[in-house]
Design a protein around this motif. Sequence first.
Motif, PDB file in Angstrom:
ATOM      1  N   PRO A 133       0.835  -1.213   0.000  1.00  0.00           N
ATOM      2  CA  PRO A 133       0.000   0.000   0.000  1.00  0.00           C
ATOM      3  C   PRO A 133       0.861   1.251   0.000  1.00  0.00           C
ATOM      4  N   LEU A 134       0.368   2.301  -0.642  1.00  0.00           N
ATOM      5  CA  LEU A 134       1.080   3.573  -0.604  1.00  0.00           C
ATOM      6  C   LEU A 134       0.963   4.183   0.784  1.00  0.00           C
ATOM      7  N   PRO A 135       2.038   4.755   1.313  1.00  0.00           N
ATOM      8  CA  PRO A 135       1.979   5.369   2.647  1.00  0.00           C
ATOM      9  C   PRO A 135       1.314   6.750   2.629  1.00  0.00           C
ATOM     10  N   TRP A 136       0.897   7.214   1.453  1.00  0.00           N
ATOM     11  CA  TRP A 136       0.220   8.506   1.312  1.00  0.00           C
ATOM     12  C   TRP A 136      -0.679   8.446   0.090  1.00  0.00           C
ATOM     13  N   GLY A 137      -1.513   9.451  -0.104  1.00  0.00           N
ATOM     14  CA  GLY A 137      -2.353   9.511  -1.281  1.00  0.00           C
ATOM     15  C   GLY A 137      -1.576  10.069  -2.460  1.00  0.00           C
ATOM     16  N   PRO A 138      -1.804   9.568  -3.677  1.00  0.00           N
ATOM     17  CA  PRO A 138      -1.053  10.053  -4.837  1.00  0.00           C
ATOM     18  C   PRO A 138      -1.321  11.510  -5.181  1.00  0.00           C
ATOM     19  N   ASP A 139      -2.369  12.090  -4.608  1.00  0.00           N
ATOM     20  CA  ASP A 139      -2.672  13.500  -4.861  1.00  0.00           C
ATOM     21  C   ASP A 139      -2.431  14.371  -3.630  1.00  0.00           C
ATOM     22  N   ASP A 140      -1.714  13.852  -2.640  1.00  0.00           N
ATOM     23  CA  ASP A 140      -1.487  14.623  -1.407  1.00  0.00           C
ATOM     24  C   ASP A 140      -0.624  15.854  -1.647  1.00  0.00           C
ATOM     25  N   VAL A 141       0.412  15.725  -2.465  1.00  0.00           N
ATOM     26  CA  VAL A 141       1.319  16.848  -2.742  1.00  0.00           C
ATOM     27  C   VAL A 141       1.411  17.020  -4.256  1.00  0.00           C
ATOM     28  N   THR A 142       0.807  18.080  -4.759  1.00  0.00           N
ATOM     29  CA  THR A 142       0.836  18.373  -6.188  1.00  0.00           C
ATOM     30  C   THR A 142       1.134  19.859  -6.378  1.00  0.00           C
ATOM     31  N   LEU A 143       1.598  20.211  -7.565  1.00  0.00           N
ATOM     32  CA  LEU A 143       1.860  21.612  -7.859  1.00  0.00           C
ATOM     33  C   LEU A 143       0.591  22.439  -7.700  1.00  0.00           C
ATOM     34  N   GLU A 144      -0.505  21.952  -8.242  1.00  0.00           N
ATOM     35  CA  GLU A 144      -1.754  22.706  -8.161  1.00  0.00           C
ATOM     36  C   GLU A 144      -2.191  22.906  -6.717  1.00  0.00           C
ATOM     37  N   GLY A 145      -2.033  21.863  -5.908  1.00  0.00           N
ATOM     38  CA  GLY A 145      -2.438  21.966  -4.512  1.00  0.00           C
ATOM     39  C   GLY A 145      -1.575  22.936  -3.727  1.00  0.00           C
ATOM     40  N   VAL A 146      -0.255  22.890  -3.934  1.00  0.00           N
ATOM     41  CA  VAL A 146       0.635  23.801  -3.213  1.00  0.00           C
ATOM     42  C   VAL A 146       0.392  25.242  -3.647  1.00  0.00           C
ATOM     43  N   VAL A 147       0.207  25.475  -4.937  1.00  0.00           N
ATOM     44  CA  VAL A 147      -0.076  26.837  -5.406  1.00  0.00           C
ATOM     45  C   VAL A 147      -1.356  27.359  -4.768  1.00  0.00           C
ATOM     46  N   ALA A 148      -2.395  26.525  -4.727  1.00  0.00           N
ATOM     47  CA  ALA A 148      -3.663  26.952  -4.120  1.00  0.00           C
ATOM     48  C   ALA A 148      -3.486  27.265  -2.639  1.00  0.00           C
ATOM     49  N   ASP A 149      -2.722  26.427  -1.928  1.00  0.00           N
ATOM     50  CA  ASP A 149      -2.506  26.648  -0.493  1.00  0.00           C
ATOM     51  C   ASP A 149      -1.710  27.932  -0.240  1.00  0.00           C
ATOM     52  N   VAL A 150      -0.667  28.147  -1.046  1.00  0.00           N
ATOM     53  CA  VAL A 150       0.167  29.331  -0.883  1.00  0.00           C
ATOM     54  C   VAL A 150      -0.647  30.599  -1.148  1.00  0.00           C
ATOM     55  N   GLU A 151      -1.463  30.566  -2.192  1.00  0.00           N
ATOM     56  CA  GLU A 151      -2.289  31.735  -2.502  1.00  0.00           C
ATOM     57  C   GLU A 151      -3.358  31.957  -1.441  1.00  0.00           C
ATOM     58  N   SER A 152      -3.909  30.869  -0.886  1.00  0.00           N
ATOM     59  CA  SER A 152      -4.908  31.011   0.184  1.00  0.00           C
ATOM     60  C   SER A 152      -4.309  31.644   1.430  1.00  0.00           C
ATOM     61  N   ALA A 153      -2.994  31.472   1.613  1.00  0.00           N
ATOM     62  CA  ALA A 153      -2.318  32.080   2.766  1.00  0.00           C
ATOM     63  C   ALA A 153      -1.986  33.554   2.526  1.00  0.00           C
ATOM     64  N   GLY A 154      -2.322  34.067   1.344  1.00  0.00           N
ATOM     65  CA  GLY A 154      -2.118  35.476   1.058  1.00  0.00           C
ATOM     66  C   GLY A 154      -0.846  35.800   0.310  1.00  0.00           C
ATOM     67  N   LEU A 155      -0.079  34.761  -0.077  1.00  0.00           N
ATOM     68  CA  LEU A 155       1.140  35.014  -0.837  1.00  0.00           C
ATOM     69  C   LEU A 155       0.827  35.115  -2.334  1.00  0.00           C
ATOM     70  N   VAL A 156       1.696  35.803  -3.036  1.00  0.00           N
ATOM     71  CA  VAL A 156       1.552  35.965  -4.483  1.00  0.00           C
ATOM     72  C   VAL A 156       2.552  35.035  -5.166  1.00  0.00           C
ATOM     73  N   VAL A 157       2.052  34.125  -5.991  1.00  0.00           N
ATOM     74  CA  VAL A 157       2.935  33.202  -6.707  1.00  0.00           C
ATOM     75  C   VAL A 157       3.552  33.921  -7.907  1.00  0.00           C
ATOM     76  N   ASP A 158       4.891  33.922  -7.954  1.00  0.00           N
ATOM     77  CA  ASP A 158       5.608  34.614  -9.026  1.00  0.00           C
ATOM     78  C   ASP A 158       5.913  33.696 -10.199  1.00  0.00           C
ATOM     79  N   ASP A 159       6.365  32.481  -9.924  1.00  0.00           N
ATOM     80  CA  ASP A 159       6.616  31.535 -11.000  1.00  0.00           C
ATOM     81  C   ASP A 159       6.670  30.108 -10.457  1.00  0.00           C
ATOM     82  N   VAL A 160       6.453  29.151 -11.347  1.00  0.00           N
ATOM     83  CA  VAL A 160       6.475  27.730 -10.995  1.00  0.00           C
ATOM     84  C   VAL A 160       7.166  26.973 -12.117  1.00  0.00           C
ATOM     85  N   ASP A 161       7.639  25.782 -11.786  1.00  0.00           N
ATOM     86  CA  ASP A 161       8.175  24.879 -12.801  1.00  0.00           C
ATOM     87  C   ASP A 161       7.913  23.460 -12.314  1.00  0.00           C
ATOM     88  N   GLU A 162       7.738  22.550 -13.259  1.00  0.00           N
ATOM     89  CA  GLU A 162       7.379  21.168 -12.933  1.00  0.00           C
ATOM     90  C   GLU A 162       8.253  20.224 -13.740  1.00  0.00           C
TER      91      GLU A 162
END
Length: 270
Positions: free
Chosen positions: A171-200
């Motif tokens: 079994p996987l020790p975590w969910g395959p969607d627990d940490v994703t670029l889209e999720g981290v960007v959404a969380d960072v923006e919800s905290a009030g930060l402005v995302v300047d750039d990303v790369d994947e």
Amino acid sequence: MTEELPLPDRDAPFEDHLAWARATPADVAPDLVARRCTTSSTRWDYADVAADAVRYATGPVLDLGTGTGDLFSTLAPFPEGSAATEAWHPHLALARRRLEPLGVEVRPVGPGVDDGLMLPFLSARFSVVLDRHEAFDPDEVARVLAPGGTFVTEQVDSRDGIRINTALGAPLPWGPDDVTLEGVVADVESAGLVVDDVDEHDGTRTFRDLATFCWYLRAAPWQVPALADLSPAGVARFEAPLRALHLHFASGRDFVDEAPRFVVRAHRRG
């Protein structure tokens, strides 16, 4: 000692591969396994990205999850008041020995120290917060960042290692969607930060024999906890898929796993 136990040929007996993996330290020098266990390189160099952030820092810098401090120390000199955190107790003494002479305070965090991902620093203290592969609370990052401050994080996408667990029937020790670029960007923006750039980076990790495959399970004990120490009981539990993998390697074929990464750069509004 590793020197007394050479890396076995791909088609060497199953037991020889297990013996090598058990005898080889999990923190072995990378060049010992470089030909048999390789990970594709990202388009970016995290050390360069972090160095740029430190170079233009207008105040103290914070490194989250500094480990032994080896990477962070290469970014010196640091502004006065810079700090680092580390959750794994065995690394604390090493990090302090390496970073305190550079003027960096190293503080423990995690369970038993404050509460979860809370950071033991005053608000708006840091002009730069760095994070490589460490879990973080975006609200806490935003809190300790000074207005105009920069946050840089490189994260391991939670698809990492998924083919290992599938091949072993573990079994996987975590969910395959627990940490994703889209999720981290959404969380960072919800905290009030402005995302300047990303790369994947849709990276891969390639294994060429069972010895380095099993060694990796020791080096990354979270991947398949039941095989983290390669105990006889653990090996017996997964013996059938391990032997199938050994036959796969012995026939001259590689095993390719997923190893995706992404990087996010953001700032707090001035």
